[in-house]
Design an enzyme around this catalytic site. Structure first.
Site, PDB file in Angstrom:
ATOM      1  N   CYS A 116      -8.605  54.080  -4.585  1.00 31.80           N
ATOM      2  CA  CYS A 116      -9.864  53.391  -4.306  1.00 31.80           C
ATOM      3  C   CYS A 116     -10.416  52.632  -5.514  1.00 31.80           C
ATOM      4  CB  CYS A 116     -10.899  54.384  -3.791  1.00 31.80           C
ATOM      5  SG  CYS A 116     -10.381  55.245  -2.289  1.00 31.80           S
ATOM      6  N   HIS A 239     -17.882  51.641  -4.735  1.00 38.81           N
ATOM      7  CA  HIS A 239     -16.873  51.979  -3.732  1.00 38.81           C
ATOM      8  C   HIS A 239     -17.554  52.693  -2.577  1.00 38.81           C
ATOM      9  CE1 HIS A 239     -13.580  53.604  -1.606  1.00 38.81           C
ATOM     10  NE2 HIS A 239     -13.736  54.836  -2.058  1.00 38.81           N
ATOM     11  N   ASN A 269     -14.855  53.935   4.703  1.00 40.71           N
ATOM     12  CA  ASN A 269     -14.160  53.854   3.421  1.00 40.71           C
ATOM     13  C   ASN A 269     -12.873  53.050   3.604  1.00 40.71           C
ATOM     14  OD1 ASN A 269     -12.638  54.307   1.106  1.00 40.71           O
ATOM     15  ND2 ASN A 269     -13.107  56.477   0.979  1.00 40.71           N
TER      16      ASN A 269
END
EC number: 2.3.1.180
Length: 310
Positions: A116, A239, A269
């Site tokens: 990520c 993020h 996500n």
């Protein structure tokens, strides 16, 4: 040699049309909309059907080219952050070169894996390579087909992720004030807290503890490196892992949650795609945004923070 100033000159994004809601999950798992929303802030996520991380990366890249009518012939560096390529090789970046019709050019193209944090890592690599004077234009992409690596019977992970891609084009800037600053790092996860082998497995409590500790540190470190304060930043683009994590970071830093851009509710996500996707989404709607701070964390463990002008 002193680094040259750089700037993001164009952005683009892509998400599949197919949407999976929390109510859809309630039909296949022991969960419901309230349970998911209160714990994550997520209500929907976009799930690819018949598309791969390669396809999504190309569509986001094409948007970045089209949005500013950018001369793609100027691109001489392509970096893609992804953990979900359907093939070991060629890299997604190699295939994007071909899809953009740039095989006649001498382009350096490669993928990176920092989970990520991948896009922030990739931007630092691109900035360093451009600042060397050997490259003029970098296409940097985060693209993830997370639905392809989920255990759909695992309630703790399946509800979190979606598919998307985001892209940015970076050039040397004529403005000496367009300096970029980075603070990236890692800590080897040799205990299996967050692994993909071959499906996502995560110890949620440990990931949460790591995230709420490292994100404020990364923000403070990159601001210190830049000689700036948080008041010099238009928006923080974190993020998009979990609303509770971002809320905790805002509280820890004594900042209003509005300073942190979010689209968790709609997209969930999307791993390496989340930061560039969110940047394009808000840059399109708020062109007055000038200076942003990226901050991310991910499997590895990895983390990254960056300050750039856009």
């Amino acid at each position: 040699m002193k680094n040259l100033p750089i700037k993001i000159v164009s952005t683009g994004r892509y998400a599949p049309d197919n949407v999976m809601t929390n109510d859809d999950f309630s039909k296949i798992l022991d969960t419901n909309d309230e349970w998911i929303t209160t714990r994550t802030g997520i209500k929907r996520r976009h799930i690819a059907q018949g598309e791969t991380a390669i396809d999504m990366a190309y569509k986001a890249a094409l948007k970045a080219v089209e949005n500013k009518n950018y001369d793609k012939e100027k691109i001489d560096l392509i970096i893609v952050a992804s953990i979900t390529s359907p093939v070991k090789t060629p890299s997604i970046a190699n295939l994007i070169q071909a899809k953009l019709g740039l095989n006649h050019k001498n382009i350096v193209a490669f993928d990176i894996n920092a989970a990520c944090s991948g896009f922030v890592y990739a931007v630092e690599i691109a900035a360093s390579m451009i600042s060397s004077g050997n490259y003029k234009s970098a296409l940097v992409i985060g693209s993830e087909h997370m639905s392809s690596i989920l255990d759909w019977e695992d309630r703790s992970t399946a509800i979190l992720f979606g598919d998307a891609a985001g892209a940015a084009i970076i050039e040397v800037s004529d403005n000496p004030k367009d300096n970029a600053y980075f603070w990236n790092g890692s800590r080897g996860d040799d205990t299996g807290i967050l692994w993909i082998d071959p499906k996502v497995k995560m110890a949620g409590r440990e990931v949460y503890k790591f995230a709420v500790d490292i994100m404020p540190k990364a923000i403070h470190k990159v601001l210190e490196k830049a000689g700036l304060t948080i008041d010099d930043i238009d928006y923080i683009i974190p993020h998009q892992a979990n609303y509770r994590i971002i809320q905790s970071v805002a509280k820890d830093m004594n900042l209003p949650i509005e300073r942190f851009l979010m689209n968790l509710e709609e997209y969930g996500n999307t791993s390496a795609a989340s930061i560039p996707f969110l940047l394009d989404e808000h840059k399109t709607n708020n062109p007055e945004i000038k200076r942003v701070l990226f901050v991310g964390f991910g499997g590895g463990f990895t983390w990254g923070a960056a300050i750039l002008n856009v």
